[in-house]
Design an enzyme around this catalytic site. Sequence first.
Site, PDB file in Angstrom:
ATOM      1  N   ASP A  16       0.865  -1.184   0.000  1.00 21.63           N
ATOM      2  CA  ASP A  16       0.000   0.000   0.000  1.00 21.63           C
ATOM      3  C   ASP A  16       0.899   1.230   0.000  1.00 21.63           C
ATOM      4  O   ASP A  16       1.731   1.379   0.910  1.00 21.63           O
ATOM      5  CB  ASP A  16      -0.881  -0.029   1.267  1.00 21.63           C
ATOM      6  CG  ASP A  16      -1.823   1.161   1.346  1.00 21.63           C
ATOM      7  OD1 ASP A  16      -2.850   1.036   2.018  1.00 21.63           O
ATOM      8  OD2 ASP A  16      -1.531   2.198   0.728  1.00 21.63           O
ATOM      9  N   ILE A  17       0.798   2.061  -0.998  1.00 22.55           N
ATOM     10  CA  ILE A  17       1.681   3.236  -1.125  1.00 22.55           C
ATOM     11  C   ILE A  17       1.607   4.115   0.126  1.00 22.55           C
ATOM     12  O   ILE A  17       2.616   4.715   0.519  1.00 22.55           O
ATOM     13  CB  ILE A  17       1.330   4.029  -2.391  1.00 22.55           C
ATOM     14  CG1 ILE A  17       2.420   5.063  -2.731  1.00 22.55           C
ATOM     15  CG2 ILE A  17      -0.018   4.723  -2.294  1.00 22.55           C
ATOM     16  CD1 ILE A  17       3.571   4.527  -3.504  1.00 22.55           C
ATOM     17  N   ASN A  30      -5.036  13.795 -10.213  1.00 20.83           N
ATOM     18  CA  ASN A  30      -5.627  14.344 -11.441  1.00 20.83           C
ATOM     19  C   ASN A  30      -5.312  15.827 -11.480  1.00 20.83           C
ATOM     20  O   ASN A  30      -4.823  16.395 -10.509  1.00 20.83           O
ATOM     21  CB  ASN A  30      -7.148  14.083 -11.488  1.00 20.83           C
ATOM     22  CG  ASN A  30      -7.870  14.739 -10.339  1.00 20.83           C
ATOM     23  OD1 ASN A  30      -7.835  15.967 -10.197  1.00 20.83           O
ATOM     24  ND2 ASN A  30      -8.480  13.936  -9.498  1.00 20.83           N
ATOM     25  N   VAL A  39      -5.320   5.496  -5.582  1.00 15.32           N
ATOM     26  CA  VAL A  39      -4.151   5.990  -4.825  1.00 15.32           C
ATOM     27  C   VAL A  39      -4.450   7.374  -4.236  1.00 15.32           C
ATOM     28  O   VAL A  39      -4.170   7.638  -3.062  1.00 15.32           O
ATOM     29  CB  VAL A  39      -2.930   6.077  -5.770  1.00 15.32           C
ATOM     30  CG1 VAL A  39      -1.797   6.869  -5.144  1.00 15.32           C
ATOM     31  CG2 VAL A  39      -2.443   4.670  -6.133  1.00 15.32           C
ATOM     32  N   ASP A  40      -5.046   8.231  -5.045  1.00 20.80           N
ATOM     33  CA  ASP A  40      -5.342   9.620  -4.650  1.00 20.80           C
ATOM     34  C   ASP A  40      -6.216   9.634  -3.397  1.00 20.80           C
ATOM     35  O   ASP A  40      -5.924  10.305  -2.405  1.00 20.80           O
ATOM     36  CB  ASP A  40      -6.074  10.303  -5.819  1.00 20.80           C
ATOM     37  CG  ASP A  40      -5.912  11.818  -5.828  1.00 20.80           C
ATOM     38  OD1 ASP A  40      -6.452  12.448  -6.745  1.00 20.80           O
ATOM     39  OD2 ASP A  40      -5.242  12.352  -4.924  1.00 20.80           O
ATOM     40  N   SER A 127      -1.360   5.665 -13.775  1.00 23.07           N
ATOM     41  CA  SER A 127      -2.269   5.623 -14.945  1.00 23.07           C
ATOM     42  C   SER A 127      -2.897   4.268 -15.230  1.00 23.07           C
ATOM     43  O   SER A 127      -3.715   4.167 -16.146  1.00 23.07           O
ATOM     44  CB  SER A 127      -1.561   6.100 -16.229  1.00 23.07           C
ATOM     45  OG  SER A 127      -1.539   7.503 -16.285  1.00 23.07           O
ATOM     46  N   GLY A 129      -4.893   2.403 -13.376  1.00 22.45           N
ATOM     47  CA  GLY A 129      -6.174   2.110 -12.712  1.00 22.45           C
ATOM     48  C   GLY A 129      -7.294   2.816 -13.450  1.00 22.45           C
ATOM     49  O   GLY A 129      -7.623   2.460 -14.594  1.00 22.45           O
ATOM     50  N   TYR A 131      -7.275   5.346 -15.073  1.00 24.93           N
ATOM     51  CA  TYR A 131      -6.879   5.931 -16.377  1.00 24.93           C
ATOM     52  C   TYR A 131      -6.629   4.868 -17.446  1.00 24.93           C
ATOM     53  O   TYR A 131      -6.238   5.178 -18.571  1.00 24.93           O
ATOM     54  CB  TYR A 131      -5.680   6.852 -16.183  1.00 24.93           C
ATOM     55  CG  TYR A 131      -6.049   8.220 -15.603  1.00 24.93           C
ATOM     56  CD1 TYR A 131      -7.368   8.537 -15.272  1.00 24.93           C
ATOM     57  CD2 TYR A 131      -5.087   9.190 -15.383  1.00 24.93           C
ATOM     58  CE1 TYR A 131      -7.692   9.775 -14.751  1.00 24.93           C
ATOM     59  CE2 TYR A 131      -5.400  10.440 -14.864  1.00 24.93           C
ATOM     60  CZ  TYR A 131      -6.719  10.721 -14.554  1.00 24.93           C
ATOM     61  OH  TYR A 131      -7.048  11.959 -14.032  1.00 24.93           O
TER      62      TYR A 131
HETATM   63  N1  APR Z   1      -1.323   1.621  -2.963  1.00 22.44           N
HETATM   64  C1  APR Z   1      -0.691   1.253  -4.110  1.00 22.44           C
HETATM   65  N2  APR Z   1      -1.317   1.124  -5.298  1.00 22.44           N
HETATM   66  C2  APR Z   1      -2.657   1.365  -5.323  1.00 22.44           C
HETATM   67  C3  APR Z   1      -3.385   1.764  -4.173  1.00 22.44           C
HETATM   68  C4  APR Z   1      -2.658   1.884  -2.956  1.00 22.44           C
HETATM   69  N3  APR Z   1      -3.255   2.233  -1.805  1.00 22.44           N
HETATM   70  N4  APR Z   1      -4.693   1.947  -4.538  1.00 22.44           N
HETATM   71  C5  APR Z   1      -4.768   1.668  -5.851  1.00 22.44           C
HETATM   72  N5  APR Z   1      -3.552   1.316  -6.329  1.00 22.44           N
HETATM   73  C6  APR Z   1      -3.163   0.929  -7.696  1.00 22.44           C
HETATM   74  C7  APR Z   1      -4.273   0.538  -8.631  1.00 22.44           C
HETATM   75  O1  APR Z   1      -4.578  -0.841  -8.485  1.00 22.44           O
HETATM   76  C8  APR Z   1      -3.638   0.841  -9.974  1.00 22.44           C
HETATM   77  O2  APR Z   1      -2.826  -0.257 -10.353  1.00 22.44           O
HETATM   78  O3  APR Z   1      -2.594   2.098  -8.277  1.00 22.44           O
HETATM   79  C9  APR Z   1      -2.706   2.024  -9.698  1.00 22.44           C
HETATM   80  C10 APR Z   1      -3.208   3.370 -10.205  1.00 22.44           C
HETATM   81  O4  APR Z   1      -4.610   3.416 -10.044  1.00 22.44           O
HETATM   82  P1  APR Z   1      -5.390   4.804  -9.774  1.00 22.44           P
HETATM   83  O5  APR Z   1      -5.231   5.171  -8.356  1.00 22.44           O
HETATM   84  O6  APR Z   1      -6.768   4.600 -10.302  1.00 22.44           O
HETATM   85  O7  APR Z   1      -4.610   5.903 -10.610  1.00 22.44           O
HETATM   86  P2  APR Z   1      -4.701   6.289 -12.162  1.00 22.44           P
HETATM   87  O8  APR Z   1      -5.013   5.115 -13.025  1.00 22.44           O
HETATM   88  O9  APR Z   1      -3.447   7.070 -12.413  1.00 22.44           O
HETATM   89  O10 APR Z   1      -5.975   7.253 -12.232  1.00 22.44           O
HETATM   90  C11 APR Z   1      -5.871   8.518 -11.630  1.00 22.44           C
HETATM   91  O11 APR Z   1      -7.950   8.248 -10.495  1.00 22.44           O
HETATM   92  O12 APR Z   1      -8.191   8.337  -8.241  1.00 22.44           O
HETATM   93  C12 APR Z   1      -8.333   9.065  -9.388  1.00 22.44           C
HETATM   94  O13 APR Z   1      -7.955  11.344  -8.728  1.00 22.44           O
HETATM   95  C13 APR Z   1      -7.393  10.243  -9.433  1.00 22.44           C
HETATM   96  O14 APR Z   1      -8.416  11.155 -11.392  1.00 22.44           O
HETATM   97  C14 APR Z   1      -7.285  10.466 -10.914  1.00 22.44           C
HETATM   98  C15 APR Z   1      -7.277   9.048 -11.461  1.00 22.44           C
END
Ligand code: APR
Length: 183
Positions: A16-17, A30, A39-40, A127, A129, A131
């Site tokens: 978990d990041i 974003n 993650v956000d 990107s 997840g 995205y």
């Molecule tokens: N720790 C590590 N990795 C995680 C965690 C966590 N707690 N939560 C999710 N992930 C993984 C997801 O499984 C995915 O593989 O992080 C990767 C990126 O997923 P997203 O968080 O959806 O990020 P992204 O694809 O870059 O989309 C960004 O999503 O949450 C919104 O505000 C954000 O609009 C932006 C978009």
Amino acid sequence: MHSLLNQTRVEFLRGDITRQDTEAIVNAANSSLLGGGGVDGAIHRAGGPRILEECKKIRSQHGGCPTGDAVITTGGNLPARYVIHTVGPVWHGGSQNEAMLLRAAYLNSLGLAQENGIISIAFPSISTGAYCYPVKQAAAIAVAAVLEFARPHNQPGLIRFVLFNDRDLAVYQAAWEEAVSSL
Ligand code: APR
């Protein structure tokens, strides 16, 4: 799994990041910098309101964060001292400069870490997840950007990729092996 690249240790782990004790963690944000899911959402939930306050201040001074760019805040209640917020591209099939923008997100995050004297940084899989960037392609870009940055800079001391599931972990490790084997 880890490797040494000159002075930089590169690690891949499942986790978990928000729980990483590196000096900085990278947020998959974003452009609004106002939070989201994935993650956000996890970083803002675990880090507390201070992070959003600092993001709003950045917004008021610079607008949001363009795709491929990165900004830095403190880590609030997180173990990490800093959060580097970067905005990866949304996947549209690969014909809208997605690869260049994803590479820029990693390079700008590493550059910002170096500017702030940060010696250890943890990346999520940007990107891939919400995205929808295909993980295999994203991993190849991520490891290539790390190789491009860390080799001449000898910094930071530690780059950690934190994957949220075993499949992604295997994809990133394979991408790293592939990239290093063709050096
Ligand atoms: N720790 C590590 N990795 C995680 C965690 C966590 N707690 N939560 C999710 N992930 C993984 C997801 O499984 C995915 O593989 O992080 C990767 C990126 O997923 P997203 O968080 O959806 O990020 P992204 O694809 O870059 O989309 C960004 O999503 O949450 C919104 O505000 C954000 O609009 C932006 C978009």
